[in-house]
Design a protein around this motif. Structure first.
Motif, PDB file in Angstrom:
ATOM      1  N   ALA A  23       0.824  -1.210   0.000  1.00 47.35           N
ATOM      2  CA  ALA A  23       0.000   0.000   0.000  1.00 47.35           C
ATOM      3  C   ALA A  23       0.859   1.261   0.000  1.00 47.35           C
ATOM      4  O   ALA A  23       0.516   2.252  -0.651  1.00 47.35           O
ATOM      5  CB  ALA A  23      -0.926  -0.003   1.217  1.00 47.35           C
ATOM      6  N   ILE A  24       1.986   1.236   0.708  1.00 47.08           N
ATOM      7  CA  ILE A  24       2.889   2.393   0.722  1.00 47.08           C
ATOM      8  C   ILE A  24       3.437   2.656  -0.675  1.00 47.08           C
ATOM      9  O   ILE A  24       3.510   3.809  -1.129  1.00 47.08           O
ATOM     10  CB  ILE A  24       4.029   2.172   1.735  1.00 47.08           C
ATOM     11  N   ILE A  65     -15.074   6.906  -1.175  1.00 45.58           N
ATOM     12  CA  ILE A  65     -15.279   5.453  -1.103  1.00 45.58           C
ATOM     13  C   ILE A  65     -14.210   4.821  -0.212  1.00 45.58           C
ATOM     14  O   ILE A  65     -14.493   3.951   0.622  1.00 45.58           O
ATOM     15  CB  ILE A  65     -15.260   4.843  -2.512  1.00 45.58           C
ATOM     16  N   GLN A  66     -12.972   5.264  -0.368  1.00 46.91           N
ATOM     17  CA  GLN A  66     -11.899   4.744   0.477  1.00 46.91           C
ATOM     18  C   GLN A  66     -12.116   5.118   1.935  1.00 46.91           C
ATOM     19  O   GLN A  66     -11.904   4.294   2.840  1.00 46.91           O
ATOM     20  CB  GLN A  66     -10.555   5.271  -0.016  1.00 46.91           C
ATOM     21  N   LEU A  67     -12.546   6.350   2.190  1.00 48.10           N
ATOM     22  CA  LEU A  67     -12.788   6.779   3.573  1.00 48.10           C
ATOM     23  C   LEU A  67     -13.933   5.990   4.204  1.00 48.10           C
ATOM     24  O   LEU A  67     -13.849   5.603   5.377  1.00 48.10           O
ATOM     25  CB  LEU A  67     -13.102   8.275   3.603  1.00 48.10           C
ATOM     26  N   LEU A  68     -14.992   5.763   3.451  1.00 44.07           N
ATOM     27  CA  LEU A  68     -16.102   4.975   3.980  1.00 44.07           C
ATOM     28  C   LEU A  68     -15.660   3.550   4.303  1.00 44.07           C
ATOM     29  O   LEU A  68     -16.077   2.980   5.326  1.00 44.07           O
ATOM     30  CB  LEU A  68     -17.256   4.960   2.972  1.00 44.07           C
ATOM     31  N   ALA A  69     -14.812   2.979   3.444  1.00 42.36           N
ATOM     32  CA  ALA A  69     -14.308   1.632   3.709  1.00 42.36           C
ATOM     33  C   ALA A  69     -13.440   1.616   4.962  1.00 42.36           C
ATOM     34  O   ALA A  69     -13.536   0.702   5.797  1.00 42.36           O
ATOM     35  CB  ALA A  69     -13.517   1.125   2.507  1.00 42.36           C
ATOM     36  N   VAL A 100      -7.635  -1.409   1.545  1.00 44.68           N
ATOM     37  CA  VAL A 100      -8.570  -0.394   1.070  1.00 44.68           C
ATOM     38  C   VAL A 100      -7.954   0.395  -0.070  1.00 44.68           C
ATOM     39  O   VAL A 100      -8.595   0.661  -1.096  1.00 44.68           O
ATOM     40  CB  VAL A 100      -8.973   0.536   2.230  1.00 44.68           C
ATOM     41  N   TYR A 101      -6.669   0.756   0.082  1.00 47.68           N
ATOM     42  CA  TYR A 101      -5.996   1.532  -0.958  1.00 47.68           C
ATOM     43  C   TYR A 101      -5.526   0.647  -2.111  1.00 47.68           C
ATOM     44  O   TYR A 101      -5.357   1.125  -3.229  1.00 47.68           O
ATOM     45  CB  TYR A 101      -4.805   2.279  -0.364  1.00 47.68           C
ATOM     46  N   LYS A 104      -9.235   3.839  -8.393  1.00 44.17           N
ATOM     47  CA  LYS A 104     -10.097   4.165  -9.523  1.00 44.17           C
ATOM     48  C   LYS A 104     -10.008   3.122 -10.627  1.00 44.17           C
ATOM     49  O   LYS A 104     -11.036   2.686 -11.167  1.00 44.17           O
ATOM     50  CB  LYS A 104      -9.716   5.549 -10.071  1.00 44.17           C
ATOM     51  N   ALA A 105      -8.787   2.685 -10.950  1.00 46.15           N
ATOM     52  CA  ALA A 105      -8.628   1.701 -12.015  1.00 46.15           C
ATOM     53  C   ALA A 105      -9.280   0.368 -11.655  1.00 46.15           C
ATOM     54  O   ALA A 105      -9.954  -0.263 -12.470  1.00 46.15           O
ATOM     55  CB  ALA A 105      -7.142   1.501 -12.323  1.00 46.15           C
TER      56      ALA A 105
END
Length: 364
Positions: A45-46, A246-250, A300-301, A306-307
Protein backbone atom coordinates in the motif's frame (compact mmCIF):
# COMPACT_ATOMS: atom_id res chain seq x y z
CA UNK A 1 -2.06 7.57 47.96
CA UNK A 2 -1.01 5.32 45.07
CA UNK A 3 0.98 2.12 45.09
CA UNK A 4 3.89 3.69 43.25
CA UNK A 5 6.42 2.06 45.55
CA UNK A 6 5.67 -1.34 44.09
CA UNK A 7 5.91 -0.13 40.50
CA UNK A 8 8.68 -2.53 39.58
CA UNK A 9 6.62 -5.59 40.50
CA UNK A 10 3.24 -4.23 39.45
CA UNK A 11 3.27 -5.95 36.13
CA UNK A 12 3.63 -9.42 37.64
CA UNK A 13 0.54 -9.40 39.81
CA UNK A 14 -1.58 -11.16 37.21
CA UNK A 15 0.89 -14.00 36.79
CA UNK A 16 -0.12 -15.64 40.03
CA UNK A 17 -3.65 -16.56 38.97
CA UNK A 18 -3.85 -16.88 35.20
CA UNK A 19 -7.30 -17.98 34.09
CA UNK A 20 -6.95 -17.35 30.38
CA UNK A 21 -4.74 -20.05 28.88
CA UNK A 22 -3.65 -19.95 25.24
CA UNK A 23 -2.22 -22.58 22.94
CA UNK A 24 1.42 -21.71 22.40
CA UNK A 25 1.93 -23.34 18.99
CA UNK A 26 -1.29 -22.02 17.50
CA UNK A 27 -0.75 -18.54 18.95
CA UNK A 28 2.83 -18.31 17.69
CA UNK A 29 1.73 -19.49 14.25
CA UNK A 30 -1.06 -16.94 13.98
CA UNK A 31 1.11 -14.15 15.38
CA UNK A 32 3.76 -14.78 12.71
CA UNK A 33 1.14 -15.06 9.96
CA UNK A 34 -0.61 -11.85 11.02
CA UNK A 35 2.66 -9.95 11.29
CA UNK A 36 3.89 -11.15 7.90
CA UNK A 37 0.63 -10.46 6.08
CA UNK A 38 0.36 -7.07 7.74
CA UNK A 39 3.91 -6.05 6.81
CA UNK A 40 3.52 -7.17 3.20
CA UNK A 41 0.10 -5.54 2.82
CA UNK A 42 1.18 -2.22 4.29
CA UNK A 43 4.40 -2.23 2.26
CA UNK A 44 2.44 -2.76 -0.96
CA UNK A 45 0.00 0.00 0.00
CA UNK A 46 2.89 2.39 0.72
CA UNK A 47 4.35 1.76 -2.75
CA UNK A 48 0.95 2.40 -4.38
CA UNK A 49 0.35 5.58 -2.38
CA UNK A 50 3.83 6.94 -3.05
CA UNK A 51 3.45 6.37 -6.79
CA UNK A 52 0.06 8.06 -6.70
CA UNK A 53 1.50 10.97 -4.72
CA UNK A 54 4.24 11.45 -7.31
CA UNK A 55 1.76 11.19 -10.18
CA UNK A 56 -0.89 13.53 -8.78
CA UNK A 57 0.56 16.87 -7.81
CA UNK A 58 -2.90 18.34 -7.33
CA UNK A 59 -3.19 19.88 -3.89
CA UNK A 60 -6.51 18.28 -3.04
CA UNK A 61 -5.50 14.73 -3.73
CA UNK A 62 -1.90 15.22 -2.58
CA UNK A 63 -2.97 16.12 0.96
CA UNK A 64 -5.25 13.08 1.15
CA UNK A 65 -2.52 10.78 -0.15
CA UNK A 66 -0.06 12.21 2.37
CA UNK A 67 -2.43 11.50 5.26
CA UNK A 68 -3.19 8.04 3.89
CA UNK A 69 0.54 7.32 3.66
CA UNK A 70 0.93 8.35 7.29
CA UNK A 71 -1.86 5.96 8.28
CA UNK A 72 -0.34 3.04 6.38
CA UNK A 73 3.16 3.75 7.73
CA UNK A 74 1.74 3.78 11.26
CA UNK A 75 0.06 0.43 10.65
CA UNK A 76 3.32 -0.95 9.25
CA UNK A 77 5.36 0.02 12.30
CA UNK A 78 2.58 -1.26 14.54
CA UNK A 79 2.92 -4.70 12.96
CA UNK A 80 6.70 -4.59 13.12
CA UNK A 81 7.04 -3.53 16.76
CA UNK A 82 4.01 -5.11 18.43
CA UNK A 83 4.28 -8.24 16.30
CA UNK A 84 7.96 -8.71 17.10
CA UNK A 85 7.37 -8.31 20.84
CA UNK A 86 4.41 -10.71 20.76
CA UNK A 87 6.41 -13.37 18.90
CA UNK A 88 9.27 -12.95 21.38
CA UNK A 89 6.87 -13.40 24.31
CA UNK A 90 5.43 -16.59 22.81
CA UNK A 91 8.90 -17.90 21.94
CA UNK A 92 9.99 -17.30 25.55
CA UNK A 93 7.06 -19.40 26.79
CA UNK A 94 5.46 -16.24 28.28
CA UNK A 95 7.92 -16.33 31.16
CA UNK A 96 7.76 -12.62 31.98
CA UNK A 97 9.53 -13.03 35.32
CA UNK A 98 12.62 -14.27 33.52
CA UNK A 99 13.00 -11.59 30.83
CA UNK A 100 11.07 -8.66 32.33
CA UNK A 101 12.50 -8.20 35.79
CA UNK A 102 12.40 -4.39 35.67
CA UNK A 103 9.06 -4.27 33.78
CA UNK A 104 10.67 -2.29 30.96
CA UNK A 105 9.52 -4.60 28.16
CA UNK A 106 5.95 -4.59 29.44
CA UNK A 107 5.96 -0.79 29.62
CA UNK A 108 7.28 -0.51 26.07
CA UNK A 109 4.72 -3.06 24.89
CA UNK A 110 1.89 -1.20 26.62
CA UNK A 111 2.96 2.17 25.23
CA UNK A 112 3.11 0.73 21.72
CA UNK A 113 -0.29 -0.93 22.10
CA UNK A 114 -1.91 2.37 23.10
CA UNK A 115 -0.06 4.47 20.52
CA UNK A 116 -0.56 2.16 17.53
CA UNK A 117 -4.15 1.66 18.60
CA UNK A 118 -5.19 5.31 18.87
CA UNK A 119 -3.00 6.82 16.16
CA UNK A 120 -4.71 5.08 13.18
CA UNK A 121 -8.12 6.04 14.57
CA UNK A 122 -7.02 9.66 14.93
CA UNK A 123 -5.56 9.70 11.41
CA UNK A 124 -8.75 8.24 9.98
CA UNK A 125 -10.78 11.06 11.55
CA UNK A 126 -8.29 13.69 10.34
CA UNK A 127 -8.55 12.29 6.80
CA UNK A 128 -12.34 12.52 7.00
CA UNK A 129 -12.14 16.14 8.18
CA UNK A 130 -9.65 17.00 5.42
CA UNK A 131 -11.85 15.50 2.72
CA UNK A 132 -14.94 17.22 4.13
CA UNK A 133 -13.17 20.58 3.87
CA UNK A 134 -11.90 19.70 0.40
CA UNK A 135 -15.41 19.01 -0.87
CA UNK A 136 -17.41 21.69 0.95
CA UNK A 137 -14.77 24.47 0.82
CA UNK A 138 -12.57 23.71 -2.22
CA UNK A 139 -11.11 27.21 -2.57
CA UNK A 140 -10.16 27.42 1.10
CA UNK A 141 -8.71 23.89 0.91
CA UNK A 142 -6.60 24.62 -2.16
CA UNK A 143 -5.13 27.81 -0.72
CA UNK A 144 -4.72 26.91 2.96
CA UNK A 145 -4.30 23.11 3.09
CA UNK A 146 -0.70 22.85 1.91
CA UNK A 147 1.63 19.89 2.33
CA UNK A 148 3.35 21.77 5.14
CA UNK A 149 0.07 22.04 7.04
CA UNK A 150 -0.69 18.37 6.44
CA UNK A 151 2.71 17.36 7.82
CA UNK A 152 2.08 19.55 10.87
CA UNK A 153 -1.26 17.79 11.43
CA UNK A 154 0.43 14.40 11.15
CA UNK A 155 3.01 15.46 13.72
CA UNK A 156 0.39 16.81 16.13
CA UNK A 157 -1.70 13.64 15.87
CA UNK A 158 1.33 11.45 16.59
CA UNK A 159 2.43 13.63 19.51
CA UNK A 160 -1.06 13.53 21.02
CA UNK A 161 -1.17 9.73 20.74
CA UNK A 162 2.29 9.53 22.35
CA UNK A 163 1.10 11.76 25.19
CA UNK A 164 -1.89 9.51 25.88
CA UNK A 165 0.36 6.44 25.81
CA UNK A 166 2.84 8.00 28.24
CA UNK A 167 0.25 9.23 30.76
CA UNK A 168 0.59 6.18 33.06
CA UNK A 169 4.38 6.53 32.99
CA UNK A 170 4.16 10.21 33.95
CA UNK A 171 1.87 9.24 36.83
CA UNK A 172 4.16 6.37 37.92
CA UNK A 173 1.60 3.76 36.91
CA UNK A 174 3.11 0.66 35.36
CA UNK A 175 1.50 -1.07 32.42
CA UNK A 176 0.14 -4.46 33.41
CA UNK A 177 0.71 -7.93 31.98
CA UNK A 178 -2.74 -9.17 31.01
CA UNK A 179 -4.31 -12.43 32.12
CA UNK A 180 -3.33 -14.27 28.95
CA UNK A 181 0.32 -13.27 29.62
CA UNK A 182 0.72 -12.40 25.94
CA UNK A 183 0.36 -8.61 25.92
CA UNK A 184 0.48 -5.51 28.13
CA UNK A 185 -2.02 -2.74 28.55
CA UNK A 186 -3.66 -0.56 31.20
CA UNK A 187 -4.66 -2.36 34.37
CA UNK A 188 -7.73 -4.46 33.59
CA UNK A 189 -7.55 -6.97 36.47
CA UNK A 190 -9.24 -6.01 39.76
CA UNK A 191 -9.66 -2.37 38.77
CA UNK A 192 -10.45 -0.42 41.91
CA UNK A 193 -8.57 2.87 41.67
CA UNK A 194 -10.22 5.79 39.86
CA UNK A 195 -7.05 6.50 37.88
CA UNK A 196 -6.94 3.00 36.39
CA UNK A 197 -10.57 3.35 35.36
CA UNK A 198 -9.81 6.79 33.93
CA UNK A 199 -7.16 5.39 31.54
CA UNK A 200 -9.49 2.68 30.26
CA UNK A 201 -12.38 5.08 29.77
CA UNK A 202 -10.11 7.70 28.20
CA UNK A 203 -8.85 5.18 25.65
CA UNK A 204 -12.38 4.06 24.81
CA UNK A 205 -13.83 7.58 24.64
CA UNK A 206 -11.04 8.85 22.37
CA UNK A 207 -11.49 5.86 20.07
CA UNK A 208 -15.27 6.31 19.86
CA UNK A 209 -14.83 10.07 19.38
CA UNK A 210 -12.50 9.47 16.42
CA UNK A 211 -15.02 7.06 14.87
CA UNK A 212 -17.87 9.52 15.44
CA UNK A 213 -15.94 12.37 13.79
CA UNK A 214 -15.17 10.12 10.83
CA UNK A 215 -18.82 9.13 10.49
CA UNK A 216 -20.08 12.72 10.69
CA UNK A 217 -17.54 14.16 8.23
CA UNK A 218 -17.97 11.30 5.75
CA UNK A 219 -21.74 11.74 5.91
CA UNK A 220 -21.45 15.46 5.17
CA UNK A 221 -18.98 14.79 2.34
CA UNK A 222 -21.13 12.09 0.77
CA UNK A 223 -24.31 14.16 0.94
CA UNK A 224 -22.53 17.16 -0.59
CA UNK A 225 -21.17 15.11 -3.47
CA UNK A 226 -24.57 13.54 -4.16
CA UNK A 227 -26.25 16.94 -4.14
CA UNK A 228 -23.70 18.31 -6.59
CA UNK A 229 -24.10 15.26 -8.83
CA UNK A 230 -27.89 15.48 -9.00
CA UNK A 231 -28.21 19.28 -9.19
CA UNK A 232 -25.46 20.03 -11.68
CA UNK A 233 -24.47 18.55 -15.00
CA UNK A 234 -20.83 19.51 -14.39
CA UNK A 235 -19.01 16.27 -13.56
CA UNK A 236 -15.51 17.48 -14.26
CA UNK A 237 -13.08 17.02 -11.46
CA UNK A 238 -15.44 14.97 -9.28
CA UNK A 239 -14.13 11.46 -9.89
CA UNK A 240 -11.19 11.84 -7.50
CA UNK A 241 -13.63 13.01 -4.79
CA UNK A 242 -15.78 9.91 -5.21
CA UNK A 243 -12.72 7.67 -5.19
CA UNK A 244 -11.45 9.14 -1.93
CA UNK A 245 -14.84 9.13 -0.20
CA UNK A 246 -15.28 5.45 -1.10
CA UNK A 247 -11.90 4.74 0.48
CA UNK A 248 -12.79 6.78 3.57
CA UNK A 249 -16.10 4.98 3.98
CA UNK A 250 -14.31 1.63 3.71
CA UNK A 251 -11.72 2.70 6.31
CA UNK A 252 -14.49 3.88 8.64
CA UNK A 253 -16.42 0.61 8.29
CA UNK A 254 -13.29 -1.48 8.86
CA UNK A 255 -12.34 0.59 11.91
CA UNK A 256 -15.83 0.36 13.40
CA UNK A 257 -16.07 -3.39 12.91
CA UNK A 258 -12.56 -4.14 14.13
CA UNK A 259 -12.22 -1.65 16.99
CA UNK A 260 -15.73 -1.50 18.46
CA UNK A 261 -15.48 -4.81 20.38
CA UNK A 262 -12.18 -3.80 22.02
CA UNK A 263 -13.35 -0.26 22.83
CA UNK A 264 -16.60 -1.55 24.30
CA UNK A 265 -14.75 -4.19 26.34
CA UNK A 266 -12.33 -1.63 27.79
CA UNK A 267 -15.21 0.72 28.62
CA UNK A 268 -17.14 -2.05 30.35
CA UNK A 269 -14.11 -3.01 32.42
CA UNK A 270 -13.56 0.62 33.41
CA UNK A 271 -17.21 1.07 34.40
CA UNK A 272 -17.85 -2.30 36.07
CA UNK A 273 -14.44 -2.49 37.77
CA UNK A 274 -14.50 -6.29 37.57
CA UNK A 275 -13.02 -9.10 35.55
CA UNK A 276 -14.04 -12.71 34.95
CA UNK A 277 -12.94 -15.65 32.84
CA UNK A 278 -15.42 -14.64 30.14
CA UNK A 279 -14.06 -11.12 30.18
CA UNK A 280 -10.54 -12.41 29.58
CA UNK A 281 -11.64 -14.50 26.63
CA UNK A 282 -13.72 -11.62 25.30
CA UNK A 283 -10.73 -9.29 25.60
CA UNK A 284 -8.51 -11.67 23.64
CA UNK A 285 -11.12 -11.96 20.90
CA UNK A 286 -11.56 -8.16 20.80
CA UNK A 287 -7.79 -7.67 20.65
CA UNK A 288 -7.48 -10.03 17.69
CA UNK A 289 -10.34 -8.20 15.98
CA UNK A 290 -8.51 -4.90 16.47
CA UNK A 291 -5.36 -6.46 14.99
CA UNK A 292 -7.26 -7.12 11.77
CA UNK A 293 -7.76 -3.37 11.34
CA UNK A 294 -4.06 -2.87 10.59
CA UNK A 295 -4.20 -5.73 8.09
CA UNK A 296 -7.35 -4.58 6.26
CA UNK A 297 -6.51 -0.84 6.13
CA UNK A 298 -3.87 -1.14 3.38
CA UNK A 299 -6.16 -3.31 1.23
CA UNK A 300 -8.57 -0.39 1.07
CA UNK A 301 -6.00 1.53 -0.96
CA UNK A 302 -4.89 -1.54 -2.90
CA UNK A 303 -8.37 -2.62 -4.02
CA UNK A 304 -10.48 0.56 -3.92
CA UNK A 305 -8.53 2.50 -6.52
CA UNK A 306 -10.10 4.17 -9.52
CA UNK A 307 -8.63 1.70 -12.02
CA UNK A 308 -9.70 -1.32 -9.96
CA UNK A 309 -13.19 0.07 -9.35
CA UNK A 310 -13.57 0.90 -13.01
CA UNK A 311 -12.65 -2.65 -14.10
CA UNK A 312 -14.79 -4.14 -11.35
CA UNK A 313 -17.75 -2.07 -12.54
CA UNK A 314 -17.28 -3.26 -16.10
CA UNK A 315 -17.03 -6.90 -15.03
CA UNK A 316 -20.08 -6.64 -12.78
CA UNK A 317 -22.11 -4.88 -15.45
CA UNK A 318 -21.10 -7.48 -18.02
CA UNK A 319 -22.03 -10.39 -15.73
CA UNK A 320 -25.39 -8.83 -14.89
CA UNK A 321 -26.15 -8.09 -18.53
CA UNK A 322 -26.35 -4.35 -17.93
CA UNK A 323 -25.06 -1.99 -20.58
CA UNK A 324 -21.98 -0.17 -19.38
CA UNK A 325 -22.71 3.54 -19.09
CA UNK A 326 -20.33 6.30 -20.05
CA UNK A 327 -17.55 6.50 -17.49
CA UNK A 328 -16.45 9.98 -18.54
CA UNK A 329 -16.54 11.14 -14.92
CA UNK A 330 -13.78 8.64 -14.07
CA UNK A 331 -11.51 10.04 -16.75
CA UNK A 332 -11.78 13.74 -15.91
CA UNK A 333 -10.11 13.97 -12.52
CA UNK A 334 -8.46 17.35 -12.69
CA UNK A 335 -8.74 19.52 -9.61
CA UNK A 336 -8.47 22.58 -11.83
CA UNK A 337 -11.87 21.84 -13.32
CA UNK A 338 -13.51 21.36 -9.92
CA UNK A 339 -11.99 24.59 -8.64
CA UNK A 340 -13.17 26.35 -11.79
CA UNK A 341 -16.70 25.07 -11.26
CA UNK A 342 -16.61 26.09 -7.60
CA UNK A 343 -15.32 29.57 -8.46
CA UNK A 344 -18.00 30.05 -11.13
CA UNK A 345 -20.75 28.94 -8.76
CA UNK A 346 -19.62 31.44 -6.14
CA UNK A 347 -19.37 34.32 -8.62
CA UNK A 348 -22.78 35.58 -9.90
CA UNK A 349 -21.15 37.84 -12.49
CA UNK A 350 -19.18 34.99 -13.99
CA UNK A 351 -22.23 32.75 -14.10
CA UNK A 352 -24.15 35.40 -16.02
CA UNK A 353 -21.34 35.67 -18.51
CA UNK A 354 -21.29 31.91 -18.95
CA UNK A 355 -25.05 31.87 -19.56
CA UNK A 356 -24.78 34.69 -22.10
CA UNK A 357 -22.06 33.00 -24.14
CA UNK A 358 -24.34 30.40 -25.76
CA UNK A 359 -26.86 33.15 -26.66
CA UNK A 360 -24.21 35.29 -28.32
CA UNK A 361 -22.89 32.33 -30.28
CA UNK A 362 -26.44 31.50 -31.45
CA UNK A 363 -26.95 35.08 -32.53
CA UNK A 364 -23.81 34.91 -34.64
Amino acid sequence: MNSSKSQGLAGFGVLKNTTCPTEKKISVFFSIIFMTVGILSNSLAIVILMKAYQRFRQKSKASFLLLASGLVVTDLFGHLINGAIAVFVYASDKDWIRFNQSNILCSVFGICMVFFGLCPLFLGSVMAVERCIGVTKPIFHSTKMTSRHVKMMLTMVCLFAVLIALLPIFRFRAYQIQASRTWCFYKTEHVEDWEDRFYLLLFSCLGFLALAISFLCNAVTGITLLRVKFKSQQRQGRSHHFEMIIQLLAIMCVSCICWSPFLVTMARIGINEGRSKETCETTLFALRMATWNQILDPWVYILLRKAVLKNLYKITSGCCGVQVINLHMWELSSIKNSLKVAAISESPVSSKQINQQPLSSMGQ
